[in-house]
Design an enzyme around this catalytic site. Structure first.
Site, PDB file in Angstrom:
ATOM      1  CG  ASP A   8       0.127   6.628  13.566  1.00 40.51           C
ATOM      2  OD1 ASP A   8       0.061   5.849  14.062  1.00 40.51           O
ATOM      3  OD2 ASP A   8      -1.091   7.723  13.178  1.00 40.51           O
ATOM      4  CB  CYS A  65      -1.928   4.583  11.482  1.00 36.71           C
ATOM      5  SG  CYS A  65      -3.367   4.729  10.392  1.00 36.71           S
ATOM      6  CG  HIS A  98      -9.317 -12.294  -5.896  1.00 36.16           C
ATOM      7  ND1 HIS A  98     -10.584 -12.140  -5.487  1.00 36.16           N
ATOM      8  CD2 HIS A  98      -8.787 -13.564  -5.759  1.00 36.16           C
ATOM      9  CE1 HIS A  98     -11.131 -13.390  -5.222  1.00 36.16           C
ATOM     10  NE2 HIS A  98     -10.101 -14.362  -5.482  1.00 36.16           N
ATOM     11  CG  HIS A 133      -7.466 -12.136  -9.946  1.00 37.62           C
ATOM     12  ND1 HIS A 133      -8.657 -11.782  -9.639  1.00 37.62           N
ATOM     13  CD2 HIS A 133      -7.584 -13.480  -9.675  1.00 37.62           C
ATOM     14  CE1 HIS A 133      -9.443 -12.604  -9.387  1.00 37.62           C
ATOM     15  NE2 HIS A 133      -8.866 -13.829  -9.019  1.00 37.62           N
TER      16      HIS A 133
HETATM   17  C1  RB5 Z   1      -3.725   9.569  15.020  1.00 30.22           C
HETATM   18  O1  RB5 Z   1      -4.275  10.072  16.167  1.00 30.22           O
HETATM   19  C2  RB5 Z   1      -4.668   8.881  14.119  1.00 30.22           C
HETATM   20  O2  RB5 Z   1      -5.369  10.008  13.401  1.00 30.22           O
HETATM   21  C3  RB5 Z   1      -3.988   7.985  13.408  1.00 30.22           C
HETATM   22  O3  RB5 Z   1      -3.278   7.066  13.887  1.00 30.22           O
HETATM   23  C4  RB5 Z   1      -4.985   7.164  12.183  1.00 30.22           C
HETATM   24  O4  RB5 Z   1      -5.733   6.732  12.725  1.00 30.22           O
HETATM   25  C5  RB5 Z   1      -5.497   7.961  10.820  1.00 30.22           C
HETATM   26  O5  RB5 Z   1      -5.851   7.414  10.241  1.00 30.22           O
END
Ligand code: RB5
Length: 147
Positions: A8, A65, A98, A133
């Site tokens: 993201d 993210c 693992h 595993h």
């Molecule tokens: C975005 O602001 C943020 O919430 C996202 O990148 C992430 O950290 C969510 O888990």
């Protein structure tokens, strides 16, 4: 290897650096987005990427993210995906040995690019140990089949 990426906006900058790094290592990369720092919702990118890995179109996936938590939650909801959120090299090595993890998640607002590159290198180059595993992973697969 064929490696799928996604992020993201919170992971976009780190993902962009990691794509260059992984390409330099000789891997083939596809980026499922996002493609800018404009605010987006991480499930819109994590689910398509994880599903493509689960279908076998890519051997591995790397998801970024802000914290790595959101994308890892999404990826682990996709049948056949074992996504490991890593912030250190030892965890990256051990999750390959693992858990035979097929998606790596990292937090672009949590770790720096050099740490992320070291984690990525370790994760891509460490094989699965198999043995005991295998049985544990088999139980995860059996759970997925039963639910
Ligand atoms: C975005 O602001 C943020 O919430 C996202 O990148 C992430 O950290 C969510 O888990």
């Amino acid at each position: 290897m064929k490696i799928a990426f996604c992020s993201d906006h919170g992971g976009f900058e780190l993902k962009t650096k990691l794509i260059g790094f992984v390409e330099e290592m000789g891997h083939e990369v596809y980026d499922f987005g996002c493609y800018s720092e404009a605010s987006v919702d991480y499930p819109d990118f994590a689910f398509p990427m994880a599903e493509a890995v689960a279908r076998g179109e890519y051997e591995r996936g790397i998801a970024v993210c802000g914290t790595g938590i959101g994308v890892s939650i999404c990826c682990n909801k996709v049948k056949g995906i074992r996504c490991a959120l890593c912030g250190d090299v030892l965890s990256a090595e051990l999750t390959r040995r693992h858990n035979d993890s097929n998606v790596l998640a990292m937090g672009g607002r949590i770790i720096g690019p050099e740490t992320a590159k070291a984690i990525t290198k370790a994760w891509l180059s460490t094989p699965f140990d198999g043995g005991r595993h295998e049985d544990r992973i088999g139980k995860i697969s059996a759970y997925e089949e039963a639910h």
